[in-house]
Enzyme design. Structure first.
Site, PDB file in Angstrom:
ATOM      1  N   LYS A  10      45.230  31.435  45.268  1.00  0.00           N
ATOM      2  CA  LYS A  10      44.112  31.424  45.958  1.00  0.00           C
ATOM      3  C   LYS A  10      44.514  32.274  46.914  1.00  0.00           C
ATOM      4  O   LYS A  10      45.142  31.167  47.668  1.00  0.00           O
ATOM      5  CB  LYS A  10      42.917  30.944  45.835  1.00  0.00           C
ATOM      6  N   ARG A  70      37.412  29.996  32.090  1.00  0.00           N
ATOM      7  CA  ARG A  70      37.103  30.508  30.425  1.00  0.00           C
ATOM      8  C   ARG A  70      38.000  30.233  29.584  1.00  0.00           C
ATOM      9  O   ARG A  70      37.389  29.522  28.507  1.00  0.00           O
ATOM     10  CB  ARG A  70      37.292  31.685  30.490  1.00  0.00           C
TER      11      ARG A  70
END
Length: 500
Positions: A277, A351
């Site tokens: 990130k 996920r």
């Protein structure tokens, strides 16, 4: 902070501060109305000057007012009579608490009968009152080395209906919900070095101590490997901290009754892995475990409220960091249910751990599965921090969600989930890809990925709390302006009630 419900005439109490309420003017009453008749008369000049308008959350403090046994009087606006709701009461209580705190007193009384005058649902307002006060009292300052806010404030909610069975039960329910939300907020606010997967699991165990019919089981890395949870293991490869899988089981109904299941994402810190990130704002990624923290809170609340339902909470917890063993873009892992997926972006990791948790939840053959996760930045773009977006294809569960959210006062928005979103998640070299091959709709395609790990026919809803998991205090006065919010705990409890 200590709260209690007193069955007394407010005028017989002696206390440093008194909170009364005001209601906006109407066609019948040209002036705003203070809900305590004697104080209304004493404050007529302020009412005539419009210093007190009754506007929702308006706060007017009269220091050294010296009314009977009270030194200070606080007047908090409820708004128009016909617009007073459970949520507006929660927010007015936030204003009341902040005013009490600003007075620097150690004790205050709240004139609850002023809220319920002419209202049939006094019990619901009692619940909202307790929630509003307790939620607003939350402060996270335990890591400060200097002066901390440690003054204990005792707040008495005073009512002539204080012994009413329904009012007492509702007040106690609100107090439980408020305290559990604050428990989960603290888990979210702790930094990554003080909130690892192991500490999160230990917190679930500690929180459940002494609660009847609630059992917590924690799987370590060896057990997770044995259980073939390839998504959770794959994400954890980049961290020296071992993953944990937390199972909370509450038995409130007959053993033959199928459970309701709540699943949470417990990423205690997420740098994005090799698909790292940007540095700006990365410190907020300690909040990537808020879904897990809030599922822990949900199970604690269900058990403390002794709901007549069987409930299971599942939290998959790890860090997503970088070392020589970290998952690489293009790697393929196998989830618990046997499906394979390409990891084409290591920052779409939530996920992957949820895939294993949902697969395990399916094996329990529950009445329904609900999951919570700070899953996608796309949800923040879509809904900001006002609404939690949720996905479900089950119309009956959708109805339950909407009813529960209306009761809790938490805003939700039903988002689209179609076979087209599923198609976009097909893999090239494995069954699935963890990122979409299509354009946009990042939250919907993430939900479509998760759907592949839920058993056919099981009602399921996915709540993406990326926008509402923290820093929502600009809209909700009983939430911190910075810090974890405890989003969806109260809504999830209301969902569970519908299965009792």
């Amino acid at each position: 902070m200590a709260f209690n419900l007193l069955n007394k005439d407010i005028d017989t109490l002696t206390c440093p501060a008194l909170v009364v309420f005001s209601k906006s003017s109407s066609q019948k009453d040209k002036l705003a109305k203070v809900t305590h008749s004697e104080i209304h008369k004493a404050l007529l000049p302020s009412l005539e000057e419009k210093t007190i308008s009754g506007k929702h959350q308006e706060t007017v403090v009269f220091r050294e007012f010296s009314f009977k046994g009270f030194r200070h009087v606080i007047v908090v606006g409820l708004g128009k009579e016909n617009e007073i709701t459970h949520e507006s009461v929660r927010q007015s209580m936030a204003s009341a608490y902040e005013a009490i705190k600003a007075l620097n007193v150690t004790e205050a009384a709240v004139h609850f009968d002023g809220i319920t005058a002419g209202k049939k649902d006094a019990a619901d307002f009692a619940k909202a009152t307790a929630e509003g006060l307790i939620l607003t009292s939350y402060v996270f300052n335990e890591l400060m080395s200097g002066k901390k806010e440690t003054k204990e404030i005792n707040v008495h909610v005073v009512s002539k209906m204080g012994n009413d069975k329904a009012v007492k039960a509702a007040f106690n329910e609100g107090a439980i919900l408020g305290s559990v939300v604050n428990f989960s907020r603290r888990l979210g606010d702790l930094p990554g070095n003080l909130m690892t997967p192991t500490i999160l699991a230990d917190s679930a165990v500690e929180g459940a101590k002494g609660i009847a019919n609630l059992k917590v089981t924690v799987w370590d890395k060896a057990r997770i490997k044995k259980e073939k949870m390839g998504g959770l293991l794959g994400v954890s490869n980049g961290s020296d901290q071992e993953p944990r899988f937390i199972i909370m089981e509450y038995k409130g109904a007959a053993a033959s009754k199928k459970p309701v299941c709540f699943v949470g994402k417990g990423l205690t810190f997420d740098c994005g892995g090799i698909s790292i990130k940007p540095g700006a704002g990365m410190e907020e990624m300690k909040y990537d475990m808020c879904g897990g923290a809030n599922v822990i809170g949900t199970l604690l609340a269900i058990a403390k409220l002794k709901l007549k339902v069987n409930a299971v909470g599942l939290v998959a917890s790890t860090e997503n960091l970088i070392n020589g063993s970290a998952t690489k873009p293009g790697d393929v892992h196998t989830a618990r249910n046997g499906k394979t997926f390409e990891v084409n972006n290591t920052d779409a990791e939530g996920r992957l751990i949820l895939a294993d948790a949902l697969s395990y939840a399916t094996e329990l053959q529950p009445q329904m599965i609900v999951d919570a996760a700070t899953l996608t930045g796309a949800m923040v773009i879509a809904l900001g921090n006002t609404h939690t977006g949720y996905f479900t294809r089950n119309s009956a569960l959708k109805t339950k969600v909407e009813k529960a959210a209306a009761e809790s006062g938490e805003w939700v928005w039903n988002m689209p989930l179609t076979d087209f979103h599923v198609k976009d998640m097909k893999g090239t070299y494995a069954d699935l890809s963890n990122i979409s091959s299509g354009k946009g709709a990042g939250s919907a395609t993430a939900a479509a990925f998760l759907e592949q790990f839920v058993g056919e026919g099981i009602p399921w809803a996915h709540f993406d709390i990326a926008g509402t998991g923290w820093a929502v205090g600009n809209r909700l006065p009983y939430c911190p302006k910075k810090g974890a919010s405890g989003a969806m705990i109260r809504t999830f409890v209301e969902i569970a009630k519908q299965y009792t």
